[in-house]
Scaffold this motif. Sequence first.
Motif, PDB file in Angstrom:
ATOM      1  N   LEU A  67     -22.835 -46.265 -30.603  1.00 16.02           N
ATOM      2  CA  LEU A  67     -22.056 -47.384 -31.120  1.00 16.02           C
ATOM      3  C   LEU A  67     -20.962 -46.975 -32.101  1.00 16.02           C
ATOM      4  CD1 LEU A  67     -24.957 -49.943 -31.689  1.00 16.02           C
ATOM      5  CD2 LEU A  67     -23.366 -49.807 -29.769  1.00 16.02           C
ATOM      6  N   SER A  68     -20.930 -45.726 -32.494  1.00 22.52           N
ATOM      7  CA  SER A  68     -19.979 -45.262 -33.498  1.00 22.52           C
ATOM      8  C   SER A  68     -18.556 -45.237 -32.957  1.00 22.52           C
ATOM      9  CB  SER A  68     -20.369 -43.861 -33.954  1.00 22.52           C
ATOM     10  OG  SER A  68     -19.380 -43.350 -34.812  1.00 22.52           O
ATOM     11  N   PRO A  69     -17.575 -45.584 -33.795  1.00 22.27           N
ATOM     12  CA  PRO A  69     -16.176 -45.531 -33.359  1.00 22.27           C
ATOM     13  C   PRO A  69     -15.603 -44.114 -33.423  1.00 22.27           C
ATOM     14  CG  PRO A  69     -16.305 -46.376 -35.597  1.00 22.27           C
ATOM     15  CD  PRO A  69     -17.718 -46.206 -35.113  1.00 22.27           C
ATOM     16  N   TRP A  70     -16.333 -43.173 -34.007  1.00 22.02           N
ATOM     17  CA  TRP A  70     -15.840 -41.806 -34.176  1.00 22.02           C
ATOM     18  C   TRP A  70     -16.429 -40.885 -33.123  1.00 22.02           C
ATOM     19  CZ3 TRP A  70     -18.393 -43.547 -38.985  1.00 22.02           C
ATOM     20  CH2 TRP A  70     -17.508 -44.271 -39.798  1.00 22.02           C
ATOM     21  N   PRO A  71     -15.836 -39.693 -32.961  1.00 19.18           N
ATOM     22  CA  PRO A  71     -16.413 -38.706 -32.033  1.00 19.18           C
ATOM     23  C   PRO A  71     -17.815 -38.280 -32.488  1.00 19.18           C
ATOM     24  CG  PRO A  71     -14.198 -38.049 -32.719  1.00 19.18           C
ATOM     25  CD  PRO A  71     -14.575 -39.238 -33.533  1.00 19.18           C
ATOM     26  N   PHE A  72     -18.545 -37.635 -31.589  1.00 18.61           N
ATOM     27  CA  PHE A  72     -19.942 -37.276 -31.836  1.00 18.61           C
ATOM     28  C   PHE A  72     -20.117 -36.448 -33.110  1.00 18.61           C
ATOM     29  CE2 PHE A  72     -23.386 -34.170 -31.298  1.00 18.61           C
ATOM     30  CZ  PHE A  72     -24.460 -35.028 -31.248  1.00 18.61           C
ATOM     31  N   THR A  73     -19.337 -35.371 -33.261  1.00 14.60           N
ATOM     32  CA  THR A  73     -19.531 -34.495 -34.431  1.00 14.60           C
ATOM     33  C   THR A  73     -19.210 -35.221 -35.731  1.00 14.60           C
ATOM     34  OG1 THR A  73     -17.317 -33.582 -34.110  1.00 14.60           O
ATOM     35  CG2 THR A  73     -19.163 -32.339 -33.184  1.00 14.60           C
ATOM     36  N   THR A  74     -18.200 -36.045 -35.735  1.00 15.55           N
ATOM     37  CA  THR A  74     -17.858 -36.812 -36.934  1.00 15.55           C
ATOM     38  C   THR A  74     -18.965 -37.804 -37.258  1.00 15.55           C
ATOM     39  OG1 THR A  74     -15.527 -36.606 -36.345  1.00 15.55           O
ATOM     40  CG2 THR A  74     -16.091 -38.263 -37.996  1.00 15.55           C
ATOM     41  N   THR A  75     -19.523 -38.428 -36.243  1.00 18.81           N
ATOM     42  CA  THR A  75     -20.620 -39.378 -36.457  1.00 18.81           C
ATOM     43  C   THR A  75     -21.839 -38.673 -37.039  1.00 18.81           C
ATOM     44  OG1 THR A  75     -19.856 -40.723 -34.617  1.00 18.81           O
ATOM     45  CG2 THR A  75     -22.123 -41.049 -35.323  1.00 18.81           C
ATOM     46  N   VAL A  76     -22.157 -37.502 -36.530  1.00 18.97           N
ATOM     47  CA  VAL A  76     -23.304 -36.747 -37.058  1.00 18.97           C
ATOM     48  C   VAL A  76     -23.053 -36.363 -38.513  1.00 18.97           C
ATOM     49  CG1 VAL A  76     -24.625 -34.604 -36.823  1.00 18.97           C
ATOM     50  CG2 VAL A  76     -24.047 -35.940 -34.802  1.00 18.97           C
TER      51      VAL A  76
END
Length: 122
Positions: A67-76
Amino acid sequence: MKGLPKGWRIHDGRDPEEELRKLKRRFQAVSDRFHRARRLRSLLRQIRLPALLLTGIFAVVTVLVTLSPWPFTTTVRHLASFPSCGLARAIGLAPAYRGDPGYWAHQDEDSDGRSCETWKSH
Protein backbone atom coordinates in the motif's frame (compact mmCIF):
# COMPACT_ATOMS: atom_id res chain seq x y z
CA MET A 1 4.41 -85.44 35.33
CA LYS A 2 5.11 -85.75 39.01
CA GLY A 3 6.94 -83.12 41.03
CA LEU A 4 5.32 -80.04 39.43
CA PRO A 5 2.70 -78.06 41.31
CA LYS A 6 -0.87 -78.28 40.07
CA GLY A 7 -1.51 -76.06 37.01
CA TRP A 8 2.14 -75.78 35.97
CA ARG A 9 3.13 -77.02 32.56
CA ILE A 10 6.39 -77.87 30.89
CA HIS A 11 7.23 -75.68 27.89
CA ASP A 12 7.91 -78.27 25.24
CA GLY A 13 10.02 -76.76 22.45
CA ARG A 14 9.57 -73.15 23.63
CA ASP A 15 12.15 -71.03 25.38
CA PRO A 16 10.40 -68.87 28.00
CA GLU A 17 13.43 -66.56 28.23
CA GLU A 18 13.37 -65.89 24.48
CA GLU A 19 9.61 -65.26 24.57
CA LEU A 20 10.14 -62.83 27.43
CA ARG A 21 12.83 -60.97 25.43
CA LYS A 22 10.48 -60.75 22.42
CA LEU A 23 7.68 -59.45 24.60
CA LYS A 24 9.99 -56.82 26.14
CA ARG A 25 11.09 -55.70 22.64
CA ARG A 26 7.45 -55.31 21.55
CA PHE A 27 6.63 -53.29 24.67
CA GLN A 28 9.72 -51.15 24.10
CA ALA A 29 8.69 -50.50 20.47
CA VAL A 30 5.21 -49.40 21.56
CA SER A 31 6.71 -47.22 24.29
CA ASP A 32 9.18 -45.65 21.83
CA ARG A 33 6.37 -44.78 19.40
CA PHE A 34 4.38 -43.19 22.22
CA HIS A 35 7.31 -41.08 23.45
CA ARG A 36 8.29 -40.05 19.91
CA ALA A 37 4.75 -38.80 19.26
CA ARG A 38 4.70 -37.00 22.61
CA ARG A 39 8.01 -35.22 21.87
CA LEU A 40 6.69 -34.19 18.44
CA ARG A 41 3.49 -32.75 19.95
CA SER A 42 5.56 -30.86 22.51
CA LEU A 43 7.80 -29.43 19.79
CA LEU A 44 4.80 -28.35 17.72
CA ARG A 45 3.31 -26.65 20.79
CA GLN A 46 6.55 -24.72 21.34
CA ILE A 47 6.83 -23.67 17.70
CA ARG A 48 3.19 -22.64 17.24
CA LEU A 49 3.32 -19.15 18.85
CA PRO A 50 6.58 -17.97 17.20
CA ALA A 51 5.33 -19.26 13.83
CA LEU A 52 2.05 -17.36 14.21
CA LEU A 53 3.89 -14.20 15.23
CA LEU A 54 6.27 -14.41 12.28
CA THR A 55 3.39 -15.05 9.90
CA GLY A 56 1.52 -12.05 11.30
CA ILE A 57 4.56 -9.78 11.05
CA PHE A 58 5.18 -10.94 7.48
CA ALA A 59 1.54 -10.26 6.56
CA VAL A 60 1.60 -6.76 8.10
CA VAL A 61 4.87 -5.82 6.38
CA THR A 62 3.58 -7.18 3.06
CA VAL A 63 0.40 -5.10 3.32
CA LEU A 64 2.34 -1.98 4.31
CA VAL A 65 4.82 -2.39 1.45
CA THR A 66 2.02 -3.05 -1.03
CA LEU A 67 0.00 0.00 0.00
CA SER A 68 2.99 2.33 0.26
CA PRO A 69 3.34 5.17 -2.27
CA TRP A 70 7.15 4.80 -2.23
CA PRO A 71 9.43 2.17 -3.79
CA PHE A 72 10.14 -1.01 -1.81
CA THR A 73 13.54 0.02 -0.38
CA THR A 74 12.28 3.44 0.67
CA THR A 75 9.26 1.86 2.34
CA VAL A 76 11.47 -0.56 4.27
CA ARG A 77 13.70 2.32 5.41
CA HIS A 78 10.58 4.28 6.42
CA LEU A 79 9.31 1.35 8.51
CA ALA A 80 12.77 0.90 10.07
CA SER A 81 12.78 4.56 11.20
CA PHE A 82 9.59 4.09 13.26
CA PRO A 83 11.08 3.22 16.69
CA SER A 84 13.37 6.21 17.22
CA CYS A 85 15.00 9.25 15.73
CA GLY A 86 18.39 7.62 16.22
CA LEU A 87 17.42 4.88 13.77
CA ALA A 88 15.95 7.43 11.38
CA ARG A 89 19.23 9.38 11.43
CA ALA A 90 21.28 6.19 11.03
CA ILE A 91 19.46 5.24 7.81
CA GLY A 92 19.46 8.80 6.47
CA LEU A 93 15.77 9.71 6.80
CA ALA A 94 15.97 12.34 9.54
CA PRO A 95 14.93 15.08 9.74
CA ALA A 96 11.83 14.33 7.71
CA TYR A 97 8.87 16.50 6.73
CA ARG A 98 5.21 15.47 6.89
CA GLY A 99 4.42 13.24 3.88
CA ASP A 100 8.04 12.24 3.32
CA PRO A 101 9.54 8.86 4.12
CA GLY A 102 10.85 8.77 7.68
CA TYR A 103 8.23 11.15 9.10
CA TRP A 104 6.32 9.78 12.07
CA ALA A 105 3.97 12.00 14.08
CA HIS A 106 5.18 10.58 17.42
CA GLN A 107 8.70 11.84 16.55
CA ASP A 108 7.48 15.37 15.80
CA GLU A 109 7.73 16.88 19.29
CA ASP A 110 6.47 20.39 18.46
CA SER A 111 3.94 19.35 15.76
CA ASP A 112 5.44 21.66 13.15
CA GLY A 113 5.52 19.01 10.41
CA ARG A 114 9.20 18.17 10.86
CA SER A 115 10.26 15.07 12.82
CA CYS A 116 13.57 14.25 14.47
CA GLU A 117 14.82 17.82 14.55
CA THR A 118 18.33 18.21 15.89
CA TRP A 119 17.43 21.55 17.50
CA LYS A 120 14.25 23.27 18.53
CA SER A 121 12.95 25.90 16.08
CA HIS A 122 11.73 28.60 18.50
